[in-house]
Design an enzyme around this catalytic site. Structure first.
Site, PDB file in Angstrom:
ATOM      1  N   CYS A  82      13.817  11.073   6.146  1.00  0.00           N
ATOM      2  CA  CYS A  82      14.001  10.598   7.524  1.00  0.00           C
ATOM      3  C   CYS A  82      15.449  10.801   7.945  1.00  0.00           C
ATOM      4  O   CYS A  82      15.744  10.902   9.128  1.00  0.00           O
ATOM      5  CB  CYS A  82      13.631   9.126   7.604  1.00  0.00           C
ATOM      6  N   GLU A 118      10.765   1.002   9.656  1.00  0.00           N
ATOM      7  CA  GLU A 118      11.683   2.103   9.300  1.00  0.00           C
ATOM      8  C   GLU A 118      10.939   3.380   9.635  1.00  0.00           C
ATOM      9  O   GLU A 118      10.058   3.814   8.882  1.00  0.00           O
ATOM     10  CB  GLU A 118      12.028   2.039   7.808  1.00  0.00           C
ATOM     11  N   LYS A 163       0.854  -1.189   0.000  1.00  0.00           N
ATOM     12  CA  LYS A 163       0.000   0.000   0.000  1.00  0.00           C
ATOM     13  C   LYS A 163       0.891   1.241   0.000  1.00  0.00           C
ATOM     14  O   LYS A 163       1.516   1.560   1.011  1.00  0.00           O
ATOM     15  CB  LYS A 163      -0.888   0.021   1.253  1.00  0.00           C
TER      16      LYS A 163
END
Ligand code: NAP
Length: 487
Positions: A294, A260, A184
């Site tokens: 990130c 993650e 997704k």
């Protein structure tokens, strides 16, 4: 590039759900819009999966698992290798598609396509290196056989900031290990994943191995699949808040997880550092992906003796960056993903200045259309500013001076996150000492970029569980089985 039109790349993508090797509309016929963050205009509509579509996708992944696990590792690797070649061949059009839905400048999108493709090349090579063992039991009477098998059907959830690479970083090892998948992508950037699914089908991935759900109801569609129990693993990349919630859902049926999650990277510059290199590294660590990474440097700690020069030079570089639509030649600062992101960055900067930080450049949102925020440098940022503890996810570099090594390390580690830390120093002993004391899964030592498909990517503390890439990346999709042999 001139031969590829914006409308053309959007039109070329299948916008339905990809289930059991077929493109199908959502069962209830619903769609949702995909917007261009640099204009706010709708690019197209894609199928809006319901929970029932989710179950169909999981059914397809479960049905395909046994046959897929028996496909020869070499063949699984060759499918990935063909997909790698196709990604590289179509990098220009895929980059344009990514820039349209996500906003980052074309050069960066193209860089991401290459980075994404490299995960397929790497795991094509790893597919044939899944190892096992044979050992004599300590008492000498028996033997241990150890083998590795695919985990089983996997659920994969990816974020909008790297719409292609966060997918290939999971799909590559899952294919190599022999797992089937339901993936997704983020609702804001589904087109890159849909294009990737078509490429994998063209490369020969059998029906049902990869199933793609686009949906505006991620929680409503994914929670029943997580709680179903037939999928044996969830691999998630996204925020720590959502990750926590998903871990709770996984506990129910004890799913394997790879997480993650968010980061809050400190960037340490010592007085003995090569300042030219530190400025280059700072620009990369801060401005890659418009700060929406990130791994983005979130807090700059600079030793007192060089803080003034570092701040001045970083400010000169930041104010020279061209801002605009990512499709325009030379643009470096594209739009943020949505209005909420601009509001968040504005709020963090206001909070810092109210607490005493000074704006050296930037410091404001830009009037629309589009979600633009100026490249910004703040100095004298107090340690209690909100942006010291929250992910900025935008083009803002907050600088705080420090005096001693211990003070810098304590400040760097003062966070719930532990994804990556950057250190600039020319002293080898200090480099190793500081690297060992920093609480992070990855260290950028005199370099501002750590991501590499051949290296283990991942965080400690609340930045995640497990590693993606490198020789350990495939282990996340394998179970170890031990066979006790009586002689
Ligand atoms: P996010 O809001 O956590 O969303 C990530 C993904 O999870 C999206 O596909 C999202 O779908 C989905 N999602 C949201 N709520 C869900 C729920 N209740 N159940 C199931 N799925 C759900 O994060 P984001 O804003 O897209 O991405 C930015 C974050 O990702 C940052 O924190 C960044 O640090 C982190 N990140 C980490 C890494 C890493 O490798 N450590 C890499 C990249 C990004 P929708 O799009 O529909 O909301």
């Amino acid at each position: 590039m001139s031969s590829i039109s914006e409308a053309g790349v959007v039109t070329a993508v299948d916008k339905e759900l990809f289930i059991g090797g077929k493109w199908v509309p959502a069962a209830d016929g619903k769609t949702f819009p995909v917007l261009d963050p640099s204009t706010g205009e709708t690019l197209c509509e894609v199928a809006d999966a319901s929970p029932a579509d989710g179950v169909s996708a999981l059914d397809a992944a479960v049905a395909a698992q046994a046959d897929w696990a028996n496909v020869a590792p070499r063949e699984r690797g060759e499918i990935l290798r063909r997909a790698y070649e196709l990604l590289i061949k179509r990098a220009d059009e895929l980059a344009l598609l990514m820039t349209l839905e996500m906003g980052k400048p074309l050069a960066e999108s193209k860089g991401e396509i290459t980075y994404a493709a490299e995960f397929f090349r790497w795991f094509a090579e790893e597919a044939v290196r899944i190892d096992g063992g044979y050992a004599v039991a300590p008492n000498g009477t028996g033997r241990f056989l150890v083998t590795k098998q695919p985990v089983g059907p996997c659920l994969l959830i990816t974020p909008w900031n790297f719409p292609m690479a966060m997918g290939t970083r999971k799909i590559g090892p899952a294919v190599a290990a022999g797992c089937t998948m339901v993936i997704k992508p983020a609702a804001q950037t589904p087109l890159s994943m849909l294009a990737l699914a078509a490429i994998l089908a063209e490369a020969g991935l059998p029906e049902g191995v990869l199933n793609v759900l686009t949906t505006s109801d991620s929680g409503g569609v994914m929670e029943p699949l997580i709680r179903d129990g037939r999928a044996r693993k969830l691999s998630f990349t996204g925020s720590t808040g959502v990750g926590r919630k998903l871990l709770e859902q996984c506990a129910d049926k004890v799913l394997r997880t790879s997480m993650e999650l968010g980061g809050n990277a400190p960037f340490l510059v010592f007085e003995d550092a090569d300042l030219d290199a530190a400025i280059e590294g700072a620009m990369t660590a801060k401005m890659r992906n418009i700060g929406e990474a990130c791994t983005a440097a979130n807090r700059f700690y600079v030793q007192r003796g060089v803080v003034e020069e570092f701040s001045r030079r970083l400010t000169e570089r930041m104010e020279a960056l061209p801002m605009g639509r990512g499709t325009e030649e030379g643009v470096v600062v594209g739009p943020l993903i949505d209005e909420g992101a601009v509001e968040k960055v504005s709020g963090l900067v206001s909070d810092a200045t109210e607490r005493g930080a000074r704006v050296l450049t930037g410091g404001s949102a830009v009037d629309g259309p589009g979600n633009f925020y100026q490249a910004t440098v703040l100095t004298d940022v107090p340690k209690d500013a909100r942006l010291a503890s929250e992910e900025i996810f935008g083009p803002v570099a907050p600088i705080t001076p420090f005096d001693s090594e211990d003070e810098a390390i304590a400040a760097a580690n003062d966070t719930e996150f532990g994804l990556v830390s950057y250190v600039y120093t020319s002293d080898l002993k200090r480099a190793l000492r500081v690297s060992e004391r920093l609480e992070a899964g990855m260290i950028g030592l005199n370099q501002g970029l750590v991501s590499n498909p051949a290296a283990p990517f991942g965080g400690i503390k609340q930045s995640g569980l497990g590693r993606e890439g490198g020789t350990v990346g495939i282990d996340e999709f394998l179970e170890t089985k031990y066979i006790a042999v009586a002689l």
